[in-house]
Design a protein around this motif. Structure first.
Motif, PDB file in Angstrom:
ATOM      1  N   THR A 272     -14.353 -14.345  41.513  1.00 45.68           N
ATOM      2  CA  THR A 272     -13.782 -13.856  42.768  1.00 45.68           C
ATOM      3  C   THR A 272     -13.730 -12.332  42.817  1.00 45.68           C
ATOM      4  O   THR A 272     -13.328 -11.667  41.860  1.00 45.68           O
ATOM      5  CB  THR A 272     -12.362 -14.427  42.963  1.00 45.68           C
ATOM      6  N   ALA A 273     -14.129 -11.799  43.967  1.00 38.67           N
ATOM      7  CA  ALA A 273     -14.162 -10.351  44.166  1.00 38.67           C
ATOM      8  C   ALA A 273     -12.757  -9.752  44.077  1.00 38.67           C
ATOM      9  O   ALA A 273     -11.770 -10.403  44.459  1.00 38.67           O
ATOM     10  CB  ALA A 273     -14.785 -10.032  45.518  1.00 38.67           C
ATOM     11  N   PRO A 274     -12.640  -8.511  43.586  1.00 37.87           N
ATOM     12  CA  PRO A 274     -11.312  -7.900  43.398  1.00 37.87           C
ATOM     13  C   PRO A 274     -10.513  -7.787  44.685  1.00 37.87           C
ATOM     14  O   PRO A 274      -9.288  -7.960  44.675  1.00 37.87           O
ATOM     15  CB  PRO A 274     -11.643  -6.514  42.820  1.00 37.87           C
ATOM     16  N   GLU A 275     -11.191  -7.517  45.813  1.00 42.48           N
ATOM     17  CA  GLU A 275     -10.441  -7.378  47.061  1.00 42.48           C
ATOM     18  C   GLU A 275      -9.782  -8.696  47.474  1.00 42.48           C
ATOM     19  O   GLU A 275      -8.705  -8.702  48.081  1.00 42.48           O
ATOM     20  CB  GLU A 275     -11.348  -6.852  48.181  1.00 42.48           C
ATOM     21  N   LEU A 277      -8.790 -11.064  45.229  1.00 41.21           N
ATOM     22  CA  LEU A 277      -7.698 -11.241  44.262  1.00 41.21           C
ATOM     23  C   LEU A 277      -6.496 -10.372  44.620  1.00 41.21           C
ATOM     24  O   LEU A 277      -5.351 -10.731  44.330  1.00 41.21           O
ATOM     25  CB  LEU A 277      -8.188 -10.899  42.860  1.00 41.21           C
ATOM     26  N   LYS A 278      -6.775  -9.234  45.262  1.00 46.24           N
ATOM     27  CA  LYS A 278      -5.687  -8.334  45.660  1.00 46.24           C
ATOM     28  C   LYS A 278      -5.059  -8.724  46.999  1.00 46.24           C
ATOM     29  O   LYS A 278      -4.141  -8.054  47.466  1.00 46.24           O
ATOM     30  CB  LYS A 278      -6.207  -6.897  45.739  1.00 46.24           C
ATOM     31  N   GLY A 279      -5.559  -9.793  47.616  1.00 47.43           N
ATOM     32  CA  GLY A 279      -4.931 -10.279  48.843  1.00 47.43           C
ATOM     33  C   GLY A 279      -5.572  -9.827  50.130  1.00 47.43           C
ATOM     34  O   GLY A 279      -4.891  -9.784  51.175  1.00 47.43           O
ATOM     35  N   ALA A 280      -6.857  -9.508  50.104  1.00 47.21           N
ATOM     36  CA  ALA A 280      -7.541  -9.100  51.338  1.00 47.21           C
ATOM     37  C   ALA A 280      -7.413 -10.176  52.395  1.00 47.21           C
ATOM     38  O   ALA A 280      -7.371 -11.377  52.092  1.00 47.21           O
ATOM     39  CB  ALA A 280      -9.017  -8.822  51.060  1.00 47.21           C
ATOM     40  N   GLU A 281      -7.341  -9.759  53.667  1.00 47.83           N
ATOM     41  CA  GLU A 281      -7.169 -10.710  54.758  1.00 47.83           C
ATOM     42  C   GLU A 281      -8.473 -11.328  55.212  1.00 47.83           C
ATOM     43  O   GLU A 281      -8.475 -12.245  56.038  1.00 47.83           O
ATOM     44  CB  GLU A 281      -6.494 -10.014  55.953  1.00 47.83           C
TER      45      GLU A 281
END
Length: 367
Positions: A272-275, A277-281
């Protein structure tokens, strides 16, 4: 006008009529808050679903010629947009009402083969089966759809997305059977791509990656984002070609290249891409491309990315910019400097720095 009256008018239009796209577009736009479809039930709802299914089955609009007029370009853009909205609408209605178009329901003699499943997932078991004497793959949901609203919607949405896909590097979807609910797809005898490279050390890994890239590029140019690209969701067919499968998190892009994130359900951190994992919408095509970079590691090693780390620690590693080390002893398998450079580009921390899938396809074709 009532929903029934508007739809009746639409059904009576010839699809080649100049009014058809205008009326269809107006209906879909006006129904974004479910003013029409939420009031339908029974035969009317079934008819609407089958109608939208027929519309989305139209051949895709051809790319515009360089010398076409602005009016023609506008018409092409509009019709393309209408069909894309139609597919999104069909997907939403099927998820909301737990219904599928009649073309999605598999007929004939379907049965499982053997004493048990051959693979197990979080919510489904995979069986070898037969349909009218032909060997097939059957994905059987293990839990009741009534127990999980997200799973209920995902099941019907996945069927709508998968059924429309037609490409040599996408597993052919045959349909859905009920009691219990089951996905039926074409049988792929060589298992997952990870297992295939372990069982076949001499496999042409570059060609396998090209297969994956071709399939993913097809999705992206068809306004579809996979959302869960990883080795277990890539199957190798009888000719040794890799095919994408498992479109449970796939969706039709709302804008040019993104879908809204509505639930974190199902994401696997190692790919999974970092964005995300960081909660991107939003999930974007760039997130799929990041996952493709992780698939490269699987294809050359036969193991999951970050194979020596637990999943929870992988999440933090990816968010912090850490990536798998270049596998040793894989140069003779094809992981040479230019291919490794492509891999590194695919998993850039900044999404906009990643290549588009068409560029990856072009690189692998030339290599």
């Amino acid at each position: 006008m009532t929903a029934s009256e508007v739809l009746q008018h639409l059904y009576l239009l010839n699809t080649s009529s100049p009014d058809f796209l205008r009326v269809l577009y107006g209906l879909i736009r006006y129904d974004e808050d479910e003013q029409y479809s939420s009031t339908l039930e029974g035969a009317e709802l079934t008819r609407l679903v089958d109608f939208l299914d027929d519309v989305r089955s139209f051949p895709p609009v051809s790319p515009p010629a360089a010398n076409q007029s602005p009016q023609a370009l506008c018409s092409i853009h509009t019709s393309d947009d209408v069909f894309r909205r139609c597919l999104r609408k069909l997907r939403a209605i099927c998820g909301c009402h737990s219904i599928l178009p009649s073309s999605h329901i598999i007929r004939g003699d379907l049965k499982r083969i053997g004493d048990g499943a051959i693979a197990f997932g979080g919510f489904a078991d995979v069986w070898q089966g037969s349909h009218d004497g032909k060997r097939v793959c059957i994905k059987v949901l293990r839990i009741s759809l009534n127990d999980d609203e997200f799973l209920t919607k995902s099941f019907y949405k996945e069927a709508v997305v998968w059924k429309r896909l037609r490409h040599p590097n996408v597993v052919p979807f045959l349909g859905v059977a009920h009691k219990p609910l089951q996905f039926v797809s074409e049988w792929m005898p060589n298992g997952t791509i990870t297992r295939y490279v372990r069982d076949n050390p001499g496999a042409d890994r570059i060609n396998l990656l090209l297969d994956v890239a071709e399939g993913l590029n097809y999705l992206h140019t068809s306004y579809t984002i996979h959302g869960d690209l990883k080795g277990p969701n890539i199957i190798v067919n009888h000719d040794g070609h890799a095919c994408l499968t498992d479109f449970g998190l796939a969706s039709i892009s709302h804008g040019i290249n993104s879908i809204r994130v509505t639930h974190a359900h199902g994401h696997t951190p190692r790919w999974t891409a970092p964005e995300i994992l960081k909660g991107a919408e939003e999930i974007t095509r760039e997130a799929d491309i990041f996952s493709f970079g992780m698939v490269v590691i699987e294809v050359f090693t036969g193991r999951h990315p970050f194979n020596d780390s637990i999943a929870t620690s992988v999440t933090f590693k990816i968010m912090d910019g850490e990536r798998p080390a270049r596998p040793q002893g894989t140069q003779e398998l094809g992981l040479v400097d230019p291919v490794w450079g492509m891999t590194v580009n695919c998993w850039q921390q900044e999404p906009t720095h990643r290549p588009i899938m068409a560029a990856v396809v072009g690189f692998l074709r030339e290599w």
